[in-house]
Structures are given as C-alpha cells and as structure tokens.
Design a protein around this motif. Structure first.
Motif, short mmCIF file in Angstrom:
data_model
loop_
_atom_site.label_atom_id
_atom_site.label_comp_id
_atom_site.label_asym_id
_atom_site.label_seq_id
_atom_site.Cartn_x
_atom_site.Cartn_y
_atom_site.Cartn_z
N GLY A 101 49.64 83.47 -7.00
CA GLY A 101 49.32 82.52 -5.94
C GLY A 101 49.87 82.94 -4.59
N MET A 105 52.37 79.21 -5.97
CA MET A 105 52.22 78.15 -6.97
C MET A 105 52.85 78.59 -8.29
SD MET A 105 48.37 76.78 -6.41
CE MET A 105 47.95 75.59 -5.13
N HIS A 282 44.62 83.51 -11.25
CA HIS A 282 44.86 82.13 -10.81
C HIS A 282 43.64 81.59 -10.07
CE1 HIS A 282 46.63 78.80 -8.68
NE2 HIS A 282 46.82 79.44 -7.55
N MET A 284 42.53 77.97 -7.87
CA MET A 284 42.95 76.68 -7.32
C MET A 284 41.82 76.12 -6.46
SD MET A 284 45.75 77.97 -4.51
CE MET A 284 45.59 79.55 -3.69
CU CU Z 1 47.37 78.68 -5.77
#
Ligand code: CU
Length: 711
Positions: A101, A105, A282, A284
């Motif tokens: 991230g 994160m 990842h 998001m």
């Molecule tokens: Cu993230």
C-alpha cells in the motif's frame, strides 16, 4: 573465554506483568545477555501480552518511547520518539517487509498479527548499526511463535489453540498452532481467522472500521550440533478492512512471505545467513466499504469512483559473522534489501481512466558494517559501529488518462492536460538516484559501585527518501499513511536525511524497585517534510480537484528541511510487597522544525501510564491508568488540529482454569470515556456520527476475553 549470547534480547524487569509471567515460563528462551561490562538493557519485550486488538502495533503504546499512528484496525504505523513510518525500521522475524500500500495500509506490523506474535521488542534509544540498514528513528522487532524442539529423538505433537472475542466491535479471533518435533526436526503450521464489525465509541460508530483477515504459516526448523536452519512460508489474506482515516478502504491484501535462516554457532564465532522475500498484492477503493462519492453540482459521483491496485516485491539478505574475543566481540556484516512497487488507479465506471501512480519504482540498498562490543575495564563497556549503505532508486516514465470519455472540452480536458504536463516534467527529471550514506554510533556504559548503570551514546544516522517522497508525481494522498488530508508531490532530487543524536540514560535497580530513564536530543538535517508546493501546475491541478470535491487545495511537496527531536522516557517499577507492584511509563517528546517556526505533525502527546499489578496464587490482575496530555504543539503546515488530554482506566485478569488452559479477561476504557486519539488522524468517510475531516474518536468501553490452550 566462552561468552555466548543466549538470545537476541534481554527483557528488563519492569516489563509488563503478563510478560513477566510469560518470561518466567520462557526462562530458557529469554535470558539476560552479559558481555562483560556491557549490559544490554535498552530492550523491552512484551511477550504475548494481554491486548484485545488484532493489531500488534497497538502493543507499542505500552512501551517506553513508543506509540502507534492508527489509520485502521489492521493499519498501525509504529512511532518512536516522535518519528514514524519509514523512519522506524521494523523487522518481522528478521525480515524487512515493504508493504504494497502506498499509504502503508499494510505497514510492516500488519504481517505479525497478535494471534501468532511471540514478542515485540523495541530498542531503547540509539540503535546499533547491525540491527538494520536504516535505523534513523528506531528499531522494532516482532517475533512470531515458532514452537519448540523436543527433548529426545521421538517425535512429539504439540500446539496451541487461541481464541478470543471483544465487545467494542464484536471482534473474534480463532487460531491454531501445531508442531511435530523431536530434538533435531521441528515442523510447524499455523492458521488464523479474525474479523470484527465497526468499532463503537461513546458517540456512535467509526465507519468503516470492520475487518477480516486470514493467515496461514508453514515452517521447518533443524538443529544439529553447531548448525541450525529454519525455513518459513506465510500467506496473509486481508479482506475488507476499513481505514476511515484514509481516502480509501482495503478490499484485499494478499501476501506471500518467505524467510530462511542458517546459523553456525561455534564456541567463539557465530555465522548467520538470512534470506527473505515477499510478494504483496493489494486492492483498495473509495466506494465498497464507505459511502461512495455522491452526485454534486460538479457532476456525477460515479466519475469520482476510484480503485487502486498496488503491488510490492521485496528481496532481502543478510550475512553476519560474530567473532567473540576475550573482552567482547566483533561483528561484521553485509546486507541487501531490494524493493519494487507499482500502483495504478482506475475508475470502475470509466474503463479508460488511469493514473500510473507509481510505475515500477525500485529502492535497493546494499550495506556493510562493522560493530565492536568491548569491555574497557571491569565497569566500563563500549559498543561502537559504522555502516555504509549504497542506495539506488529509480522509476519508469509515468502517464495518466483523466479524460476517459474523450471529451472535446471542459474539466476533464483541462485536468488531463495538466496531468500531461506533470508527467512530462517528471519523466524529464533525474529519475535514477543514488545515495551513499554513512551511519555510525558509539555507546558507553558504566556500572557504579551500587545498583546503577549509566549510559551515554551518540550516533549519526541516515535515511534515503522513500519511494513516495521521490516519485509521487501527481498531487495525491499516497504518502505512506501521513493521513493529514493534504495531497503531496514528491521530488526525485531529495537528499537523504542525516540525524545526529545524543542520549543519556540510567538503569537503577535493586530488589525493591527499578527506574530506567533516558533523555535524548536528535538534530536532523534535510529532514523530509511537506512544504507548500511551488509547482504551479500541481497547485492548479489540486485546486481543480478540490473544486470537484476531491481533496484539499494547496498541495504540499516533499522537501528537505531541518528539524529537531528531544525529550525523555522513563520506565519504572516498585514492589509494594510480595504480590503487588506499581509500575509506570512516562513519555515526553518534542518535535520541531528548525528552519521555520512550526512543530512536526502527528507527534504523540505527553503521556503517563501508571499500573498496579497483583500476583496471587494461580491468578494475576492489573489495573492501569492511561493519561494523555493535551497536544497543542501542532504542525500548522499540515493543518493539524490540537487535541485535549484524557485519562482511561483498563483492568485485566488472568488465570489457569486447567492444566495448560489459560483464560484472560479484561476491560479497556472501563469508564467509557469519550476522547479524541491524537495519533488516529481525521475521519475521511461519510459518517453521521463523526464530521468529515474532524478528529477520529478513541474507542469506547471494550470487554474482552481470550482463551489459550497449550497442548
Ligand atoms: Cu491501500
């Protein structure tokens, strides 16, 4: 003379009561290091302490000098003496993990969940150069539970089941560790599932703060004579997890982590080889857990949907040789860490929309060091070392398409043109950067006639810029988790930070009490900090984004400034009688710019923990008062908001209900105090209970229970 280190760390007597119990049980594993004249008491271990959170970073709040910048339930960023993020070297079982991230994160401690944690260690004060390549701000080491070898040649089955629950978010954790071992071979496996709903605070709920995570480990260890070898593989699958302090929430973090270590431990030398690698993917978004962007005067909300795909790859090695001498030891090492990052932002409602946020950026470091521990005389010890790091960083050219509908005029055309100018400026700059950084430290200890040891130390430490600080080319909030709400741009030509630090300390202990104060002063040249952007294209771009309801105007750009950090932390305990101990931790830190009159951002308020620990027959209990002062020393540059002080009361108890079955129960924030957590930043998701961009509240009363069955 045969001086052997029994373990990496020595736990000072004032560690937490639960850790004392755990330490008593683990007496063979954790022993005091005694190299003549040098007492290595700058480390604290919290071994499997009683905390309800799934996030290991929360444990830092119980350690002198340390704290956590919380951006979500699984997103805790280590802070130490006012520095945080990439300034703190975090090792998970020796491995450095640069998360996928761009907003951290998956900060490193994401990869050491509490359910598999064996210990968390911080280095108090000046960090030896052998601990890691870049240790400008501090050193934290998480060790996961690895099981034990058996006593004889027959294989035995063992393990640990661990389950827990808490009321503040209906969170549960279920995990099992299994091992098959004899005195030579140790096979192990671990599985964990944990989840929680949105967190409660006295005025409502933090939304979104739910989480779900799974983890699987497989490992093998071998020992025979002077040789030992381990090999471990772990898979982390984080699913939906809210990070309301950030502009997006976690959709997934899928990571494969590998590490291996070989040790040749002879009478007078120890040779160690470590290898590690990780592959992290990842996703998001700003729409799947929080309320998605709404239609407004500036257009359809669907055009402001964002999802971000980000990956990181890490490879690391370390080769060390420790040569023991009559008066101490020499330690020689070389190490490398190679990280690559990629991040692409898209809009699910507009297939052609794309921002190549980070395009195959790499950050590679090769380092070499020499370190010496020596007894100068019967009372005086010296530790000193020097390290050289060669840092190479680079990025591929970037691009963006902010006009996915191919409109002929209007806002998307203007924004796309500005993005084109920014990417051209970036692509024409010196993307390949190399830094040669030199670190050094020295630390003297002196034992007096009585029960005291004095320390004085000095260090020079360096840190090259992070990949975000160098290669963030378009104003975005991808800042390694700063979460100040500002958009930033980077600068490939940033210089490395150089810190000069001095520390004074004292360990005083006798049968009755112990007190371990440290005072420090750290002066940082070329400290990297956001300053108002001077790039008119970036400023105009951010203004246009702000007009559309995306982010704040007036972006910052990462710049080299000058800063200083100073303060003290004290760890102390006092035995009132055989069964009751009073303990306290006091933390004070100041962090200021030297080039202008401003404070640094997101620095822990002064705080004092005072606890009473009771140890009865077969059970123990603690009551803890946690006191945070007002934080009015705020960073104007980062639009930081002050917070008021608060006091919380926590209680906990532990007992063994049957052979090998331990039950722990407790309450955090027993009085359901309403307060603001200075280190949890600001709310960024729509929430009827918390205004946008206002301070994030601390959690309400949390009752929790945990059962651990060792078999
Ligand atoms: Cu993230």
């Amino acid at each position: 003379m045969n001086i052997k280190r029994q373990s990496l760390a020595f736990a000072i007597a004032s560690a937490l009561p639960m850790s004392q119990l755990a330490l008593a049980q683990d007496a063979q594993r954790i022993e005091e290091i005694t190299v003549v004249g040098v007492r290595d008491s700058h480390t604290v271990i919290v071994d499997d302490t009683l905390v309800a959170t799934p996030d290991t970073a929360q444990l830092l709040r119980k350690m002198p000098g340390a704290n956590v910048n919380k951006n979500g339930e699984l997103t805790g960023i280590a802070q130490y003496r006012g520095m945080f993020g990439d300034r703190i070297r975090v090792a998970v079982d020796g491995a450095q993990i640069n998360g996928a991230g761009p907003n951290a994160m998956d900060a490193p401690l994401h990869y050491a969940p509490v359910a598999i944690l064996e210990s968390l260690t911080i280095n108090r004060g000046i960090v030896p150069v052998s601990k890691g390549q870049e240790t400008l701000g501090g050193y934290v080491e998480a060790k996961t539970y690895a099981g034990d070898f058996g006593a004889g040649s027959d294989f035995e089955f063992g393990g640990r089941a661990y389950t827990g629950g808490q009321t503040v978010n209906g969170g549960t954790v279920l995990s099992g560790f299994f091992s098959v071992a004899n005195d030579t071979h140790l096979f192990r496996g671990f599985a964990m599932q944990e989840q929680g709903d949105d967190l409660e605070f006295p005025g409502g709920e933090i939304r979104p703060s739910e989480y779900e995570r799974e983890r699987f480990d497989l490992g093998y260890s071998f020992q025979s004579g002077p040789h030992s070898f381990t090999f471990d593989f772990a898979r982390n699958n984080t699913k939906d997890a809210g990070t309301a302090s950030l502009p997006m929430d976690i959709l997934s973090i899928d990571s494969d982590l590998f590490r291996s270590r070989y040790v040749y431990d002879a009478d007078d030398r120890v040779f160690t080889v470590e290898l590690s690698a990780s592959d992290n993917e990842h996703w998001m978004t700003n729409y799947h857990l929080r309320r998605p962007p709404q239609d407004n005067m500036m257009g359809a909300g669907t055009m402001r949907y964002r999802r971000n795909w980000a990956v990181s790859e890490n490879y690391g090695f370390a080769v060390n040789l420790k040569q023991l001498t009559d008066d101490g030891s020499w330690l020689f090492g070389i190490d490398g860490h190679f990280a690559e990052h990629r991040s692409i932002i898209t809009n699910p409602n507009a297939a052609a929309f794309l921002i190549a946020n980070f395009h195959d950026v790499n950050r590679d470091i090769i380092g070499a060091f020499v370190e010496r521990e020596v007894s100068l005389n019967a009372r005086t010890g010296l530790e000193a070392g020097i390290r050289v790091n060669q840092v190479e960083m680079g990025s591929l050219p970037v691009s963006a398409n902010l006009n996915p509908m191919n409109m002929m005029m209007g806002m998307p055309v203007m924004m796309n043109n500005m993005a084109g100018m920014l990417s051209t400026q970036f692509n024409n700059s010196d993307l390949d950067q190399s830094d040669t950084n030199v670190d050094a430290f020295a630390r003297l200890s002196y034992e007096t006639d009585g029960d005291a040891t004095w320390y004085v130390g000095a260090a020079r430490k360096t840190r090259s810029p992070s990949y975000q600080e160098r290669y963030l080319w378009i104003p975005l909030e991808a800042t390694g988790g700063l979460a100040d709400g500002k958009t930033y741009t980077g600068n490939p030509r940033l210089k490395p930070e150089v810190a000069h630090e001095i520390e004074l300390g004292l360990d005083y202990e006798n049968a009755r009490y112990g007190i371990y104060p440290r005072a420090f002063y750290k002066r940082v040249n070329d400290y990297i900090q956001g300053t108002p952007s001077s790039n008119m294209t970036a400023v105009n771009f951010a203004q246009m984004m702000a007009n559309m309801g995306m982010g704040l105007p007036n972006p910052l750009e990462f710049s080299n400034v000058d800063a200083r950090f100073y303060g003290m932390d004290v760890d102390a305990h006092y035995a009132l009688n055989d069964s009751v101990t009073l303990r306290a931790i006091l933390n004070i830190v100041r962090a200021e710019r030297r080039d202008i009159n401003d404070n640094l951002y997101r620095v822990s308020p002064d705080n004092l923990l005072v606890a009473l620990d009771y140890r009865g027959q077969g059970w123990s209990a603690s009551i803890e008062g946690v006191n945070y002062a007002d934080q009015n020393r705020i960073a104007v540059t980062n639009l930081e908001q002050a917070t008021e002080g608060y006091s919380l009361i926590n209680v906990m108890a532990r007992t063994e209900i049957a052979e090998g079955i331990e039950v722990r129960v407790g309450a955090e924030n027993l009085l359901d105090e309403e307060y603001l957590d200075h280190l949890a930043a600001y709310n960024r998701a729509y929430n009827p209970d918390i205004a946008g961009r206002s301070r994030m509240p601390g959690l309400g009363r949390n009752l929790y229970a945990r059962v651990m069955w060792n078999f």
